[in-house]
Enzyme design. Sequence first.
Site: not given
Length: 271
Positions: A251, A164
Amino acid sequence: MFTHAIVRPPSASFAKGLTTAGLGQPDLALALRQHATYCAALENCGLELIRLDPDDAFPDSTFVEDTAIVTASGAILTRPGAPSRAGEAASIASVLPRHFTRIRAIEDPGTVDGGDVCQADDHFIIGISGRTNAEGARQLAGHLREFGFTATSVDIRGVPGILHLKSGLSYLGEGRMVVIDALAGHPALREFETVRIARDGEYAANLLRINDHLIIAAGFPAFNAAMRAHGLPVEALDMSEFRKMDGALTCLSLRFQRIPVSSGDAARRFG
Ligand code: GLY
């Protein structure tokens, strides 16, 4: 100023989640202890936690950040880009109305993972990745503009080793961005003072600035010292079991400021 965070512990199916790390099977008992320490660190930063139940149906569901983008003006439900994670947004959809009055959603064929979205004050940087597609980034930028923010995108598909966008950068606050070498010269970052991450320490690029605290991954002493030099308290957390599943600090939570208003609760999130 953050006041709240949504968290969800890893479930019994955690080891069945997606990973490219090649670091072996995670130990669930240790992951649960690391998650508890993470939650305590958020509380130490002054946050009240909204604790969701573990969800066996979705092995990656502890990575709650991927399911929504939450801002000062409203929230956006994502459509996670991995098919096995698509259903995770539904349970977050039932939580957000308690905290946000304006909620939008990414629609098919757009996909967005929240790990690809970095907020820097009133500006958002959206990573186009293996999970977030160009259509998802376009829809997200439109919702963010409606909410009063600016947005730009960065194509990270050619950057090796990062899942990401926020695997490769984090906003430190006060105009400073922690960034890996491969992203450091990107035009989308030219407004920021960049703090470069050593090539052998790139996992540390994912960090949390929460109010006047920094939370970083343990195991990077030189980076830890560099962060302490910025003058904020730094807590280093062992993330070994989440790293095995391609997970990192941001996350594991959705962080926001909840502001009571007469018609209900509105919320702000920075991060
Ligand atoms: N295991 C986290 C992810 O791949 O989304």
